[in-house]
Design a protein around this motif. Structure first.
Motif, PDB file in Angstrom:
ATOM      1  N   TRP A  33      41.216 -26.088  30.612  1.00 57.68           N
ATOM      2  CA  TRP A  33      41.244 -26.830  31.973  1.00 57.68           C
ATOM      3  C   TRP A  33      41.089 -25.871  33.047  1.00 57.68           C
ATOM      4  CZ3 TRP A  33      45.571 -31.028  32.155  1.00 57.68           C
ATOM      5  CH2 TRP A  33      45.347 -31.396  33.636  1.00 57.68           C
ATOM      6  N   THR A  75      44.950 -25.147  27.277  1.00 59.43           N
ATOM      7  CA  THR A  75      45.329 -24.693  28.428  1.00 59.43           C
ATOM      8  C   THR A  75      46.956 -24.212  28.423  1.00 59.43           C
ATOM      9  OG1 THR A  75      45.945 -25.475  30.686  1.00 59.43           O
ATOM     10  CG2 THR A  75      45.947 -27.058  29.025  1.00 59.43           C
ATOM     11  N   ARG A  94      48.839 -25.151  30.846  1.00 64.97           N
ATOM     12  CA  ARG A  94      49.614 -26.153  31.741  1.00 64.97           C
ATOM     13  C   ARG A  94      50.459 -26.949  30.566  1.00 64.97           C
ATOM     14  NH1 ARG A  94      46.428 -26.917  36.815  1.00 64.97           N
ATOM     15  NH2 ARG A  94      47.851 -28.747  37.138  1.00 64.97           N
ATOM     16  N   TYR A 100      53.122 -29.073  31.430  1.00 66.40           N
ATOM     17  CA  TYR A 100      53.994 -30.186  31.887  1.00 66.40           C
ATOM     18  C   TYR A 100      53.462 -31.545  31.386  1.00 66.40           C
ATOM     19  CZ  TYR A 100      55.239 -26.763  35.445  1.00 66.40           C
ATOM     20  OH  TYR A 100      55.665 -25.528  36.043  1.00 66.40           O
ATOM     21  N   ASP A 108      50.500 -33.089  33.154  1.00 65.03           N
ATOM     22  CA  ASP A 108      49.180 -32.406  32.769  1.00 65.03           C
ATOM     23  C   ASP A 108      48.727 -33.016  31.738  1.00 65.03           C
ATOM     24  OD1 ASP A 108      49.447 -31.157  35.528  1.00 65.03           O
ATOM     25  OD2 ASP A 108      50.141 -29.583  34.467  1.00 65.03           O
ATOM     26  N   LYS A 109      49.398 -33.057  30.575  1.00 69.16           N
ATOM     27  CA  LYS A 109      49.087 -33.577  29.371  1.00 69.16           C
ATOM     28  C   LYS A 109      48.455 -34.917  29.452  1.00 69.16           C
ATOM     29  CE  LYS A 109      51.730 -30.583  26.648  1.00 69.16           C
ATOM     30  NZ  LYS A 109      52.958 -30.486  25.421  1.00 69.16           N
ATOM     31  N   SER A 155      47.588 -36.476  32.019  1.00 70.23           N
ATOM     32  CA  SER A 155      46.231 -36.448  32.781  1.00 70.23           C
ATOM     33  C   SER A 155      44.930 -35.965  32.160  1.00 70.23           C
ATOM     34  CB  SER A 155      46.200 -35.470  34.112  1.00 70.23           C
ATOM     35  OG  SER A 155      47.262 -35.906  35.096  1.00 70.23           O
ATOM     36  N   TYR A 207      45.331 -32.235  22.765  1.00 72.31           N
ATOM     37  CA  TYR A 207      45.594 -31.047  23.656  1.00 72.31           C
ATOM     38  C   TYR A 207      46.574 -30.116  23.405  1.00 72.31           C
ATOM     39  CZ  TYR A 207      47.716 -29.970  28.428  1.00 72.31           C
ATOM     40  OH  TYR A 207      47.819 -29.321  29.606  1.00 72.31           O
TER      41      TYR A 207
END
Length: 232
Positions: free
Chosen positions: A56, A82, A84, A86, A89-90, A92, A101
């Motif tokens: 990401w 990534t 990230r 949250y 975020d996943k 998105s 992901y």
């Protein structure tokens, strides 16, 4: 033929490690460190790339930017990788077009398992999105269109599914039970003569010169689709 994976990761140590693990699993790997390089490589050989593993947080064009540009024209499987974690975020990443992901840190075995799942799904999709032909009759599963020569034939969803079953088993004799299972499903509890009704619908829409029928009755057994137009 080897599967080619485009690995996009800006951290050199992690990129080298993942590349080594993938090569050990007999994948061909193209490893780059930026979004711009990823787009340049992919645009040079888009049909050769089987999967993109994409970080990401990248310098320049980030992972989301890479996905959005590729998704404008191509449907290659993409896994986001990534730190990230949250939920937002996943979401998105998935909404932007990622197929999966994985959150850092991760176990190599999990990464490899996810790769196998993505590639299996991609293979199944490629198999299902295809064209079938029987003489002048053609069927496209992706666009759900049917043509006789250059004339498009309008079919209902059930008629299309029935014709697809015949096209996938050209030359084979299919019993009514076979067709019920393939088209209506094994849990169907209606009358078996529904098959005869829909075969009649199809025949009316697929009329051939001199009264010949593409869908032939095999007396006492069921039906089959002719493999070519010269069959009696």
């Amino acid at each position: 033929m080897k599967v080619t994976i485009l690995l996009v990761e800006d951290e050199e140590g992690l990129r080298s490690y993942i590349r080594s693990e993938l090569v050990f699993e007999d994948y061909e790997v193209i490893a780059v460190s930026s979004g711009e390089d990823a787009l340049a490589v992919f645009n040079q050989r888009p049909t050769d790339i089987s999967l993109i593993i994409l970080d990401w947080m990248l310098p320049g064009v980030d992972g989301l930017g890479v996905i959005r540009r590729i998704r404008k024209h191509y449907d290659v499987p993409i896994m986001m990788m990534t730190a990230r974690d949250y939920v937002g975020d996943k979401v998105s990443g998935l909404d932007a077009g990622a197929d999966d992901y994985i959150t850092k840190p991760f176990e190599t075995e999990e990464l490899l398992a996810r790769i196998r799942v993505i590639l299996r799904h991609a293979t199944q999709k490629n198999i299902s999105d295809r064209k079938y032909r029987a003489g002048s009759l053609s069927l496209d599963t992706k666009t759900r269109q049917v043509f006789i020569a250059d004339n498009e034939i309008q079919l209902t969803q059930r008629e299309f599914d029935l014709l697809l079953a015949f096209m996938q088993h050209q030359g084979e004799v299919l019993t009514r039970d076979d067709l019920l299972d393939l088209v209506w499903g094994t849990s169907f509890e209606g009358q078996i003569n529904i098959v005869d009704v829909y075969v009649r619908y199809l025949r009316n829409k697929l009329k051939q010169p001199a009264g010949s029928q593409l869908i032939q009755t095999v007396r006492g057994v069921g039906y089959r689709l002719k493999e070519n137009e010269d069959e009696a």
